[in-house]
Design an enzyme around this catalytic site. Structure first.
Site, PDB file in Angstrom:
ATOM      1  N   ARG A 162      14.778   1.962  -9.029  1.00 25.88           N
ATOM      2  CA  ARG A 162      14.130   0.662  -9.239  1.00 25.88           C
ATOM      3  C   ARG A 162      14.538  -0.402  -8.216  1.00 25.88           C
ATOM      4  O   ARG A 162      13.904  -1.437  -8.124  1.00 25.88           O
ATOM      5  CB  ARG A 162      14.401   0.163 -10.665  1.00 25.88           C
ATOM      6  CG  ARG A 162      13.505   0.836 -11.692  1.00 25.88           C
ATOM      7  CD  ARG A 162      13.897   0.445 -13.105  1.00 25.88           C
ATOM      8  NE  ARG A 162      15.139   1.104 -13.514  1.00 25.88           N
ATOM      9  CZ  ARG A 162      15.834   0.772 -14.603  1.00 25.88           C
ATOM     10  NH1 ARG A 162      15.427  -0.218 -15.370  1.00 25.88           N
ATOM     11  NH2 ARG A 162      16.933   1.426 -14.919  1.00 25.88           N
ATOM     12  N   ARG A 220      29.372 -19.887  17.201  1.00 25.90           N
ATOM     13  CA  ARG A 220      29.195 -18.436  17.189  1.00 25.90           C
ATOM     14  C   ARG A 220      30.557 -17.759  17.351  1.00 25.90           C
ATOM     15  O   ARG A 220      31.557 -18.417  17.630  1.00 25.90           O
ATOM     16  CB  ARG A 220      28.202 -18.045  18.277  1.00 25.90           C
ATOM     17  CG  ARG A 220      26.781 -18.538  17.927  1.00 25.90           C
ATOM     18  CD  ARG A 220      25.847 -18.516  19.124  1.00 25.90           C
ATOM     19  NE  ARG A 220      25.880 -17.223  19.772  1.00 25.90           N
ATOM     20  CZ  ARG A 220      25.512 -17.017  21.038  1.00 25.90           C
ATOM     21  NH1 ARG A 220      25.108 -18.032  21.785  1.00 25.90           N
ATOM     22  NH2 ARG A 220      25.555 -15.813  21.550  1.00 25.90           N
ATOM     23  N   LYS A 239      30.312 -20.379  21.833  1.00 26.63           N
ATOM     24  CA  LYS A 239      30.505 -18.936  21.685  1.00 26.63           C
ATOM     25  C   LYS A 239      31.663 -18.523  22.547  1.00 26.63           C
ATOM     26  O   LYS A 239      31.718 -18.930  23.707  1.00 26.63           O
ATOM     27  CB  LYS A 239      29.235 -18.190  22.104  1.00 26.63           C
ATOM     28  CG  LYS A 239      29.324 -16.704  21.866  1.00 26.63           C
ATOM     29  CD  LYS A 239      28.589 -15.906  22.907  1.00 26.63           C
ATOM     30  CE  LYS A 239      29.323 -15.905  24.225  1.00 26.63           C
ATOM     31  NZ  LYS A 239      28.814 -14.939  25.203  1.00 26.63           N
ATOM     32  N   ASN A 242      19.877  -2.913 -12.115  1.00 26.94           N
ATOM     33  CA  ASN A 242      19.002  -1.785 -11.796  1.00 26.94           C
ATOM     34  C   ASN A 242      17.899  -2.141 -10.817  1.00 26.94           C
ATOM     35  O   ASN A 242      17.299  -1.282 -10.213  1.00 26.94           O
ATOM     36  CB  ASN A 242      18.368  -1.230 -13.080  1.00 26.94           C
ATOM     37  CG  ASN A 242      19.422  -0.654 -13.999  1.00 26.94           C
ATOM     38  OD1 ASN A 242      20.146   0.260 -13.605  1.00 26.94           O
ATOM     39  ND2 ASN A 242      19.528  -1.197 -15.197  1.00 26.94           N
ATOM     40  N   ALA A 288      28.126 -35.514  27.503  1.00 24.53           N
ATOM     41  CA  ALA A 288      26.931 -35.142  26.734  1.00 24.53           C
ATOM     42  C   ALA A 288      26.008 -34.262  27.569  1.00 24.53           C
ATOM     43  O   ALA A 288      25.903 -34.424  28.775  1.00 24.53           O
ATOM     44  CB  ALA A 288      26.190 -36.400  26.301  1.00 24.53           C
ATOM     45  N   LEU A 306      31.192   6.996 -11.834  1.00 21.66           N
ATOM     46  CA  LEU A 306      29.929   7.733 -11.657  1.00 21.66           C
ATOM     47  C   LEU A 306      28.980   6.935 -10.770  1.00 21.66           C
ATOM     48  O   LEU A 306      28.613   5.805 -11.095  1.00 21.66           O
ATOM     49  CB  LEU A 306      29.271   7.998 -13.012  1.00 21.66           C
ATOM     50  CG  LEU A 306      30.161   8.660 -14.080  1.00 21.66           C
ATOM     51  CD1 LEU A 306      29.332   8.989 -15.327  1.00 21.66           C
ATOM     52  CD2 LEU A 306      30.822   9.928 -13.534  1.00 21.66           C
ATOM     53  N   ALA A 307      28.607   7.537  -9.657  1.00 22.68           N
ATOM     54  CA  ALA A 307      27.748   6.823  -8.706  1.00 22.68           C
ATOM     55  C   ALA A 307      26.759   7.764  -8.031  1.00 22.68           C
ATOM     56  O   ALA A 307      26.389   7.580  -6.883  1.00 22.68           O
ATOM     57  CB  ALA A 307      28.611   6.151  -7.645  1.00 22.68           C
TER      58      ALA A 307
END
Ligand code: UD1
Ligand code: MG
Length: 502
Positions: free
Chosen positions: A16, A336, A354, A231, A383, A9-10
């Site tokens: 709240r 990333r 990335k 809740n 560096a 049941l949803a």
């Protein structure tokens, strides 16, 4: 074995939570509440699973179907109570025999093991209705379990309808019930609306069973947190912390060393090998996998990452990245999506990566940005190097071959390729390909202009310091370019003027 139908049941509002996200989609431990319930249900191997949706139905339906495409979604147009919701679910299921398990979608700590135990009790007791119960110190708001002398459940009385004596009962209905399907089919149409709330109560089926002379059972679950629902945000966080405590404990029992369980957060889908060590302040999220003997932390967040055996990942923020066996990452690294670091490779302090494939044993040790790049095995990036992947419009790729050594403070302006075994000098801006084995240098020779500070900045602390060190104030010709550099680089102009842009 008889058939098993599960109805979740949803359809309720979850007001709240005060959120635009439907309550059952709020997540803890990296999984939504309804996701946790469906995971527990999956282990039962039920013949069919129905989820009853109502409020936020489009969102919930799409989410549920993504979690498990076999789930049947039934829509409860109007929320007329749990009895009505179960009726909607039964119709959608088409179940006519066997057993029906009804549960709610907001009990994220519920386990498949508990459900299996409960269904087994229900079946072996040959009950028309069984209810999973819990004993709680503050039963306010729950349906109370009224038992006959022999222990069978006579009724479930809702808070709003309860007498003072019934309110004093501390055994409550968890909201998880099991039914004989044939009984449920005859019971649901007989439910009447509550005089107090106007709702059809699924819990009234117990009274109907007792009236029919059928057997009812109440099974108490000691671990009551499994029946607790969230809740509001406060309850969600409390259940989230408890779920995490259980997850971390499970891994410690599997041979993972966790120095500080209270500051370690591990999502439920994470996988850890034996002898992994986790230092304080670590979050292992999503589908992260960590291999044997790896050391993670302190203060590290890995989301959907794969960390190889024996790797060290210190003070790092990483997502959708692969860290190879024995590799070294951090401190203060940002990986990333699309970062793949090879075996024994290194991404050191203050490095951001990335879409970067960094080969076995290759190193980006300090203060660099590596975006859209391939770096071959054994290469070392100096560096302070920037892979300038973005030209303001498009992203471009840089390729560095194997065993290349690039100098400090380089800028690579892609598309560009630096060949195998090539080198670059300090401060080089690489705009064109560097062939294998070549040395590329773009910075000009050093120019030294003696006495420049005294001549151009007289009276300043800088000039005074220079005077003190050289024992002279501005000598004749001071501030002029020096030696051969004069002709080759300034064309005879005074460099001080050129440098200040005058
Ligand atoms: C219900 C039980 C109560 C139990 C408690 C446990 C009834 C009448 N009462 O009370 O005995 O102690 O759960 O938490 O069953 N729902 C629908 N459609 C509806 C109404 C509800 O799908 O029309 C769903 C809600 O989304 C929720 C669940 O059913 O997941 C329970 O409904 P809720 O209104 O929270 O019932 P409670 O009053 O808490
Ligand atoms: Mg409720």
């Amino acid at each position: 074995m008889s058939e098993l139908t599960v109805i979740v049941l949803a359809a309720g509002h979850g007001k709240r939570m005060k959120s635009k996200l439907p309550k059952v989609m709020h997540s803890i431990g990296g999984r939504s509440m309804v996701g946790h319930v469906l995971t527990a249900v999956q282990s039962l191997g039920a013949d069919r699973v129905v989820v009853v949706v109502g409020h936020g139905r489009d969102q919930v339906q799409a989410h549920v179907e993504q979690l498990d495409e076999r789930v049947v979604v039934a829509v409860q147009e109007e929320q007329l109570g749990t009895g009505h919701a179960a009726q909607v679910g039964m119709l959608a299921s088409g179940a006519t025999s066997g057993d029906v398990l009804v549960l709610t979608a907001d009990t994220p700590l519920l386990t498949g093991e508990t459900l299996g135990w409960f269904v087994e009790k229900h079946r072996s007791g040959k009950r028309a209705v069984s209810v999973l119960t819990a004993q709680v110190p503050a039963p306010y708001g729950y349906g109370r379990i009224v038992r006959a002398d022999g222990g069978d459940v006579r009724a479930i009385v809702e808070e709003k309808d309860a007498s003072d004596a019934e309110r004093a009962i501390d055994e409550i209905n968890s909201g998880i019930l099991a039914f004989d399907a044939a009984f449920l089919q005859t019971a649901l149409p007989r439910l009447e609306r509550s005089q107090v709330s106007g709702e059809y109560y699924l819990t009234d089926t117990v009274r109907l069973a007792v009236g029919d002379g059928a057997r009812t059972g109440g099974y108490l679950l000691e671990d009551r947190v499994q029946t607790e629902g969230a809740n509001d945000g406060v309850q969600l966080a409390a259940l989230g912390r408890e779920l995490n405590r259980r997850t971390v404990e499970r891994w410690m029992r599997e041979g993972v060393t966790v120095i500080d369980p209270a500051t370690t957060w591990i999502h439920v889908d994470v996988e850890l090998a034996r002898d992994v060590t986790i230092l304080p302040g670590v979050q292992l999220l999503g589908a992260t996998i960590v291999g044997e003997d790896a050391l993670i932390g302190p203060d590290t967040t890995l989301t959907d990452c794969e960390v190889g055996a024996g790797a060290h990942v210190v003070r790092t923020h990483a997502s959708l990245s692969v860290i190879g066996e024995g590799a070294d990452v951090g401190p203060f690294a940002h990986l990333r999506p699309g970062t793949i670091l090879g075996k024994g490779g290194k991404i050191g302090g203050f490095v951001e990566t990335k879409n970067a494939e960094i080969g076995d044993g290759a190193k980006v040790p300090h203060l660099s940005y590596v975006g859209d790049a391939v770096i071959g095995e054994g290469s070392n990036i100096g560096a302070g190097t920037i892979f300038a992947n973005y030209d303001g419009v498009k992203k471009h790729r840089t390729t560095v071959g194997k065993y290349a050594k690039t100098g400090s403070n380089n800028t690579f302006i892609p598309p560009v390729t630096i060949g195998d075994g090539a080198s670059t000098g300090g401060g080089t801006v690489v705009r064109d390909d560097v062939p294998p084995g070549a040395l590329a240098v773009s910075a000009g020779p050093l120019r030294v202009i003696e006495g420049w500070a005294q001549a151009k900045r007289p009276g300043t602390p800088q000039a005074e310091a220079a005077e003190a060190a050289t024992g002279s104030d501005a000598p004749a010709g001071a501030g002029q370019t020096y030696g051969e550099h004069e002709e080759s680089h300034t064309g005879g102009r005074r460099v001080g003027d050129a440098d200040t842009g005058a």
